[in-house]
Design a protein around this motif. Sequence first.
Motif, mmCIF file in Angstrom:
data_model
loop_
_atom_site.group_PDB
_atom_site.id
_atom_site.type_symbol
_atom_site.label_atom_id
_atom_site.label_comp_id
_atom_site.label_asym_id
_atom_site.label_seq_id
_atom_site.Cartn_x
_atom_site.Cartn_y
_atom_site.Cartn_z
ATOM 1 N N LEU A 84 17.250 6.667 -55.573
ATOM 2 C CA LEU A 84 16.429 7.776 -55.859
ATOM 3 C C LEU A 84 15.485 6.798 -57.367
ATOM 4 C CD1 LEU A 84 18.700 10.654 -55.522
ATOM 5 C CD2 LEU A 84 16.499 10.790 -54.415
ATOM 6 N N VAL A 85 16.487 6.391 -59.008
ATOM 7 C CA VAL A 85 15.839 5.852 -59.895
ATOM 8 C C VAL A 85 15.068 5.035 -59.545
ATOM 9 C CG1 VAL A 85 16.234 5.454 -62.139
ATOM 10 C CG2 VAL A 85 17.482 6.897 -61.026
ATOM 11 N N MET A 112 2.909 10.752 -46.899
ATOM 12 C CA MET A 112 3.455 9.604 -48.074
ATOM 13 C C MET A 112 5.062 9.935 -47.035
ATOM 14 S SD MET A 112 4.104 9.483 -51.838
ATOM 15 C CE MET A 112 4.891 8.270 -52.214
ATOM 16 N N GLY A 113 5.740 8.914 -46.585
ATOM 17 C CA GLY A 113 7.141 8.848 -46.451
ATOM 18 C C GLY A 113 7.614 7.287 -46.420
ATOM 19 N N VAL A 114 8.987 7.508 -46.459
ATOM 20 C CA VAL A 114 10.416 6.324 -47.062
ATOM 21 C C VAL A 114 10.966 5.712 -45.819
ATOM 22 C CG1 VAL A 114 11.819 8.331 -47.682
ATOM 23 C CG2 VAL A 114 11.744 6.235 -48.478
ATOM 24 N N TYR A 132 24.973 6.536 -43.658
ATOM 25 C CA TYR A 132 23.884 5.375 -44.204
ATOM 26 C C TYR A 132 22.529 5.253 -44.186
ATOM 27 C CZ TYR A 132 22.687 4.929 -39.009
ATOM 28 O OH TYR A 132 22.982 5.243 -37.379
ATOM 29 N N ALA A 133 21.263 6.640 -43.871
ATOM 30 C CA ALA A 133 20.072 7.016 -43.541
ATOM 31 C C ALA A 133 20.080 8.425 -44.964
ATOM 32 C CB ALA A 133 19.705 8.076 -42.695
ATOM 33 N N VAL A 134 21.413 8.539 -45.790
ATOM 34 C CA VAL A 134 21.299 9.703 -46.841
ATOM 35 C C VAL A 134 20.075 8.904 -47.789
ATOM 36 C CG1 VAL A 134 22.847 8.350 -47.837
ATOM 37 C CG2 VAL A 134 22.745 10.787 -47.971
ATOM 38 N N ASN A 135 19.900 7.694 -48.463
ATOM 39 C CA ASN A 135 18.997 7.034 -49.320
ATOM 40 C C ASN A 135 17.342 7.597 -49.281
ATOM 41 O OD1 ASN A 135 21.636 6.394 -50.695
ATOM 42 N ND2 ASN A 135 20.539 4.091 -50.421
ATOM 43 N N ILE A 173 13.744 14.193 -49.413
ATOM 44 C CA ILE A 173 13.814 15.442 -50.455
ATOM 45 C C ILE A 173 13.000 15.942 -51.722
ATOM 46 C CG2 ILE A 173 15.169 17.108 -51.304
ATOM 47 C CD1 ILE A 173 16.761 16.718 -48.098
ATOM 48 N N ARG A 174 13.277 14.668 -53.009
ATOM 49 C CA ARG A 174 13.085 14.688 -54.156
ATOM 50 C C ARG A 174 11.798 14.491 -54.197
ATOM 51 N NH1 ARG A 174 15.007 13.916 -59.087
ATOM 52 N NH2 ARG A 174 14.163 12.419 -60.570
#
Length: 413
Positions: free
Chosen positions: A77-78, A99-101, A138-141, A147-148
């Motif tokens: 997150l940081v 925008m995606g990740v 494993y997909a949590v990041n 979400i952030r």
Amino acid sequence: MSAVVVTGMGVVAPTGLGARRYWENTLAGRNAIDRITAFDPTTYSSRLAGEIRDFVPADHLPGRLLPQTDPMTRLSLVAADWAVEEAAVDPGTLPEFGMGVVTASSAGGFEFGHRELAKLWSRGPEHVSAYQSFAWFYAVNTGQIAIRHGLRGPNGVLVTEQAGGLDAVAQACRQVRGGTPVMIAGAVDGSPCPWGWVAQLSGGVSRCPDPDRAFLPFDVRASGHVPGDGGALLVLETERSARERGVRSCYGRIAGYAATFDPPPRSGRPSTLRRAIELALADAGLTPDRIDVVFADGAGVPARDRVEAEALLSVFGPYGVPVTVPKTMTGRLSAGGSALDLATALLALRHGEIPPTVNVTSPVPEYRLDLVVQPRRGAISAALVVARGRGGFNAAMVVTHSDPSTRRMPEHE
């Protein structure tokens, strides 16, 4: 088609938080590998790791996120925050799905899972956190970053171990070329807990107790690798998009990429690593003589080192290109390792300096590699990053210079 460029970077590594500190310590050759402090490693056969020790999550994240996140997710997150800040992109000004990740992971939130399993067996199921339902995944990041920042564009995760950082960036590049204005991509990975450590020990981890001798890729004394924690996340967009947003300088272009998969062990068939390198060069439209530096995978396991050295020798010739392995200062960071190597390659392009491979003093002569053991200055126009994941994953990525000007890094960098 407009090239995909890197306009923001967030680095979290044992050798430094933020690109500026990381780069300074890397050029200085500061080794961050040391005895594990996250838990007592006395009873384990390997006791060294590259740990991130100066990160205080509460200094960077709201308190509500801390109970629901694993240490690797907090670092992710940081890193994403820093990358977005440096790119000066406001997701709220983009189209709804603009925008995606894409991240990579080898295991997910191992430490979070270890802690909750301990509660389960010692205190009972009613004491297990409800956040265990996703914090280990494993997909949590990817999910937490989306979400952030309110990212509703293409989101995903790749699991290809050490190759994952490059694979995630490549997938994000496909999304950008397909019309998504901006993507975040890369990996932050690690497993600083007893459960995760047991999983690491089966994969060629060095038993050497000396931090300066435990991880020596391409050296006659090589005896395995040292695991570590960290990685990097990047902001990707087209050059046209960057110009339209008023971005005056980019770290570089993602010029070429390829991935291959090795045949099964004991099949008698050779590794396909050379093919991955050749395909990445072809994708970039470059011949081997145009590459100024190779950031090698550097497994530290003699048999794997030999395969990589033979691939580089066959493509570039004897001593044909400078080769460096800066991860000798951090350890191998699972999926985060190749993402950090990619970030390091981009920093090398910007600053015109190749970082060193520390502690390697006796390179294997028959490998015939021009191994960079001291920082080396010089113009760098193109760099190749090589990554190999356990299980046969190979990835290679070429980055090229984008803009000779530089831009001041943010204060946290």
